[in-house]
Design an enzyme around this catalytic site. Structure first.
Site, PDB file in Angstrom:
ATOM      1  N   ASP A 240       0.847  -1.198   0.000  1.00 58.22           N
ATOM      2  CA  ASP A 240       0.000   0.000   0.000  1.00 58.22           C
ATOM      3  C   ASP A 240       0.881   1.247   0.000  1.00 58.22           C
ATOM      4  O   ASP A 240       2.024   1.206   0.438  1.00 58.22           O
ATOM      5  CB  ASP A 240      -0.927   0.030   1.230  1.00 58.22           C
ATOM      6  CG  ASP A 240      -2.161   0.886   1.002  1.00 58.22           C
ATOM      7  OD1 ASP A 240      -3.261   0.316   0.825  1.00 58.22           O
ATOM      8  OD2 ASP A 240      -2.038   2.139   0.984  1.00 58.22           O
TER       9      ASP A 240
ATOM     10  N   VAL B 260       1.986   1.878  -6.327  1.00 53.39           N
ATOM     11  CA  VAL B 260       1.921   0.850  -7.377  1.00 53.39           C
ATOM     12  C   VAL B 260       1.701   1.444  -8.773  1.00 53.39           C
ATOM     13  O   VAL B 260       1.635   0.698  -9.749  1.00 53.39           O
ATOM     14  CB  VAL B 260       0.858  -0.227  -7.068  1.00 53.39           C
ATOM     15  CG1 VAL B 260       1.265  -1.062  -5.874  1.00 53.39           C
ATOM     16  CG2 VAL B 260      -0.527   0.378  -6.876  1.00 53.39           C
TER      17      VAL B 260
ATOM     18  N   TYR C  19     -10.999   6.820  -6.538  1.00 49.28           N
ATOM     19  CA  TYR C  19     -12.223   7.156  -7.279  1.00 49.28           C
ATOM     20  C   TYR C  19     -12.696   8.580  -7.013  1.00 49.28           C
ATOM     21  O   TYR C  19     -13.827   8.785  -6.553  1.00 49.28           O
ATOM     22  CB  TYR C  19     -13.341   6.137  -7.003  1.00 49.28           C
ATOM     23  CG  TYR C  19     -13.322   5.496  -5.628  1.00 49.28           C
ATOM     24  CD1 TYR C  19     -13.811   6.166  -4.507  1.00 49.28           C
ATOM     25  CD2 TYR C  19     -12.802   4.217  -5.451  1.00 49.28           C
ATOM     26  CE1 TYR C  19     -13.801   5.577  -3.254  1.00 49.28           C
ATOM     27  CE2 TYR C  19     -12.761   3.625  -4.185  1.00 49.28           C
ATOM     28  CZ  TYR C  19     -13.263   4.303  -3.105  1.00 49.28           C
ATOM     29  OH  TYR C  19     -13.237   3.727  -1.849  1.00 49.28           O
TER      30      TYR C  19
ATOM     31  N   TYR D  62     -12.868   7.242 -14.121  1.00 47.01           N
ATOM     32  CA  TYR D  62     -12.890   6.007 -13.330  1.00 47.01           C
ATOM     33  C   TYR D  62     -13.420   4.840 -14.156  1.00 47.01           C
ATOM     34  O   TYR D  62     -12.851   3.742 -14.164  1.00 47.01           O
ATOM     35  CB  TYR D  62     -13.749   6.233 -12.082  1.00 47.01           C
ATOM     36  CG  TYR D  62     -13.820   5.048 -11.144  1.00 47.01           C
ATOM     37  CD1 TYR D  62     -12.705   4.650 -10.418  1.00 47.01           C
ATOM     38  CD2 TYR D  62     -15.007   4.341 -10.976  1.00 47.01           C
ATOM     39  CE1 TYR D  62     -12.775   3.571  -9.540  1.00 47.01           C
ATOM     40  CE2 TYR D  62     -15.080   3.267 -10.103  1.00 47.01           C
ATOM     41  CZ  TYR D  62     -13.958   2.890  -9.382  1.00 47.01           C
ATOM     42  OH  TYR D  62     -14.034   1.820  -8.526  1.00 47.01           O
TER      43      TYR D  62
ATOM     44  N   LYS E 173     -11.633   1.308 -15.183  1.00 47.03           N
ATOM     45  CA  LYS E 173     -12.179   0.010 -14.777  1.00 47.03           C
ATOM     46  C   LYS E 173     -12.602  -0.838 -15.980  1.00 47.03           C
ATOM     47  O   LYS E 173     -12.602  -2.079 -15.901  1.00 47.03           O
ATOM     48  CB  LYS E 173     -13.336   0.212 -13.794  1.00 47.03           C
ATOM     49  CG  LYS E 173     -12.877   0.773 -12.438  1.00 47.03           C
ATOM     50  CD  LYS E 173     -11.866  -0.141 -11.752  1.00 47.03           C
ATOM     51  CE  LYS E 173     -11.466   0.311 -10.362  1.00 47.03           C
ATOM     52  NZ  LYS E 173     -10.462  -0.567  -9.746  1.00 47.03           N
TER      53      LYS E 173
HETATM   54  N1  LIG Z   1     -15.665   0.417  -2.199  1.00 46.48           N
HETATM   55  C1  LIG Z   1     -16.409   0.420  -3.275  1.00 46.48           C
HETATM   56  O1  LIG Z   1     -17.560   0.826  -3.235  1.00 46.48           O
HETATM   57  C2  LIG Z   1     -15.863  -0.087  -4.578  1.00 46.48           C
HETATM   58  C3  LIG Z   1     -16.777  -0.389  -5.605  1.00 46.48           C
HETATM   59  C4  LIG Z   1     -16.291  -0.870  -6.812  1.00 46.48           C
HETATM   60  C5  LIG Z   1     -14.927  -1.042  -6.974  1.00 46.48           C
HETATM   61  N2  LIG Z   1     -14.073  -0.738  -5.956  1.00 46.48           N
HETATM   62  C6  LIG Z   1     -12.649  -0.932  -6.186  1.00 46.48           C
HETATM   63  O2  LIG Z   1     -12.125  -1.730  -5.136  1.00 46.48           O
HETATM   64  C7  LIG Z   1     -10.768  -1.341  -4.865  1.00 46.48           C
HETATM   65  C8  LIG Z   1     -10.622  -1.026  -3.382  1.00 46.48           C
HETATM   66  O3  LIG Z   1     -11.493   0.037  -3.040  1.00 46.48           O
HETATM   67  P1  LIG Z   1     -11.754   0.486  -1.525  1.00 46.48           P
HETATM   68  O4  LIG Z   1     -13.096   1.072  -1.479  1.00 46.48           O
HETATM   69  O5  LIG Z   1     -11.375  -0.614  -0.604  1.00 46.48           O
HETATM   70  O6  LIG Z   1     -10.727   1.700  -1.416  1.00 46.48           O
HETATM   71  P2  LIG Z   1     -10.045   2.343  -0.120  1.00 46.48           P
HETATM   72  O7  LIG Z   1      -9.913   3.791  -0.427  1.00 46.48           O
HETATM   73  O8  LIG Z   1     -10.709   1.926   1.142  1.00 46.48           O
HETATM   74  O9  LIG Z   1      -8.617   1.646  -0.178  1.00 46.48           O
HETATM   75  C9  LIG Z   1      -7.785   1.783  -1.299  1.00 46.48           C
HETATM   76  C10 LIG Z   1      -6.362   1.557  -0.841  1.00 46.48           C
HETATM   77  O10 LIG Z   1      -5.515   1.735  -1.991  1.00 46.48           O
HETATM   78  C11 LIG Z   1      -4.380   2.451  -1.568  1.00 46.48           C
HETATM   79  N3  LIG Z   1      -3.774   3.159  -2.693  1.00 46.48           N
HETATM   80  C12 LIG Z   1      -4.270   4.226  -3.361  1.00 46.48           C
HETATM   81  N4  LIG Z   1      -3.399   4.622  -4.300  1.00 46.48           N
HETATM   82  C13 LIG Z   1      -2.337   3.787  -4.222  1.00 46.48           C
HETATM   83  C14 LIG Z   1      -1.108   3.695  -4.913  1.00 46.48           C
HETATM   84  N5  LIG Z   1      -0.789   4.578  -5.873  1.00 46.48           N
HETATM   85  N6  LIG Z   1      -0.244   2.727  -4.572  1.00 46.48           N
HETATM   86  C15 LIG Z   1      -0.542   1.857  -3.582  1.00 46.48           C
HETATM   87  N7  LIG Z   1      -1.697   1.887  -2.879  1.00 46.48           N
HETATM   88  C16 LIG Z   1      -2.574   2.846  -3.198  1.00 46.48           C
HETATM   89  C17 LIG Z   1      -4.894   3.420  -0.523  1.00 46.48           C
HETATM   90  O11 LIG Z   1      -3.847   3.894   0.326  1.00 46.48           O
HETATM   91  C18 LIG Z   1      -5.911   2.589   0.212  1.00 46.48           C
HETATM   92  O12 LIG Z   1      -5.350   1.914   1.326  1.00 46.48           O
HETATM   93  C19 LIG Z   1     -10.482  -0.163  -5.788  1.00 46.48           C
HETATM   94  O13 LIG Z   1      -9.820  -0.626  -6.947  1.00 46.48           O
HETATM   95  C20 LIG Z   1     -11.857   0.363  -6.129  1.00 46.48           C
HETATM   96  O14 LIG Z   1     -11.876   1.042  -7.360  1.00 46.48           O
HETATM   97  C21 LIG Z   1     -14.512  -0.262  -4.758  1.00 46.48           C
END
Ligand SMILES: NC(=O)c1ccc[n+]([C@@H]2O[C@H](COP(=O)([O-])OP(=O)(O)OC[C@H]3O[C@@H](n4cnc5c(N)ncnc54)[C@H](O)[C@@H]3O)[C@@H](O)[C@H]2O)c1
Length: 249
Positions: A39, A64, A94, A155, A159
């Site tokens: 992370d 990443v 997002y 976004y 995706k």
């Molecule tokens: N939560 C939702 O509603 C939802 C819905 C559809 C898709 N997603 C996808 O699921 C995944 C996780 O989402 P989430 O809601 O758990 O997000 P979150 O914000 O809770 O966690 C995302 C994590 O990614 C890390 N991160 C961000 N940029 C980074 C980078 N450049 N390098 C390394 N780490 C990085 C952040 O520090 C964070 O810990 C994402 O790809 C998101 O697009 C989430």
């Protein structure tokens, strides 16, 4: 059928400090995998939870979306664990911007974090996976690809890109015993969503689903466990929406 993850599998999970990433780490660890929690922020709480449950894990702080940092992740995994069996490309951002407000820098940042990162992490660990002759790659996509939501064109592009990358990469790595699939969560109560999306909007999305409750991070981990486990060997290039029945592909 008993779904299994072999006990010594090494699983690299990006975005491991966040809501869904942490849930994935916990699920794969419970199935016996050694976790590499990657992370941008130190994944302290995730590592604490894994350790408290008696699971083996290491944390790596890395951006990443950056080539050098992802190569470093690959080297660390090789040096410290000597193998990589599973990669879950979960890190994502997002931010919402209507097209009039969306500037090129933001567009590029979202594409870099959500899509370039998936490519870069694959490049970083693929040599190790090939050496092992077995691999499972899961790329996170999103329910938003099926929604008419404003302010997410960047976004959605990232995706949909994840789905295209998944389909293409599956062809290139199948001969090495490696599968590649995409998983799309619904809107889920993670730190990122809770801080950015009002409760009413979360409820609204939930009412568009067949299963009418707001998603939780844990709702996708069973699907990811299957796709990263031993039994999914004939499933590749697919996108599975673990989104309560919102999206029908
Ligand atoms: N939560 C939702 O509603 C939802 C819905 C559809 C898709 N997603 C996808 O699921 C995944 C996780 O989402 P989430 O809601 O758990 O997000 P979150 O914000 O809770 O966690 C995302 C994590 O990614 C890390 N991160 C961000 N940029 C980074 C980078 N450049 N390098 C390394 N780490 C990085 C952040 O520090 C964070 O810990 C994402 O790809 C998101 O697009 C989430």
């Amino acid at each position: 059928m008993m779904l299994t993850t072999r006990q010594d599998r090494v699983a690299v999970v990006t975005g491991a400090a966040g809501g869904i990433g942490q849930a994935i780490c916990r699920q794969l660890a419970a199935r016996g995998a050694v976790i590499v929690a990657v992370d941008l922020n130190e994944p302290t709480e995730t590592l604490r939870l894994l350790e408290a449950a008696g699971h083996q894990s290491i944390g790596i702080q890395a951006d990443v979306s950056d080539l050098d940092q992802t190569l470093h992740v690959g080297e660390e995994v090789r040096d410290r664990l000597g193998r990589c069996d599973i990669l879950v490309n979960n890190a994502g951002i997002y931010p919402r911007y209507d097209i009039d407000e969306l500037d090129h820098a933001t567009w590029r940042r979202v594409l870099a974090v959500n899509l370039d990162s998936q490519f870069l992490m694959v490049k970083a660990v693929l040599p190790l996976m090939k050496e092992g002759g077995w691999g499972r790659i899961v790329n996170l996509t999103s329910n938003s690809i099926g929604l008419a939501s404003p302010g997410v064109s960047h976004y959605m592009a990232s995706k949909m890109g994840a789905i295209g990358f998944t389909r293409g990469l599956a062809n290139d790595v199948a001969a090495f015993g490696i599968t590649v699939n995409a998983v799309g969560p619904t809107m889920s109560r993670t730190p990122g969503i809770v801080s950015a999306v009002p409760d009413a909007a979360q409820q609204h999305i939930s009412q568009l689903q067949a299963i009418k409750r707001v998603g939780e991070p844990e709702d996708v981990v069973g699907t990811i466990a299957f796709l990263t486990g031993e039994d999914s060997y004939f499933v590749t290039g697919q996108t599975i929406m673990a989104d309560g029945g919102l999206t029908r592909l």
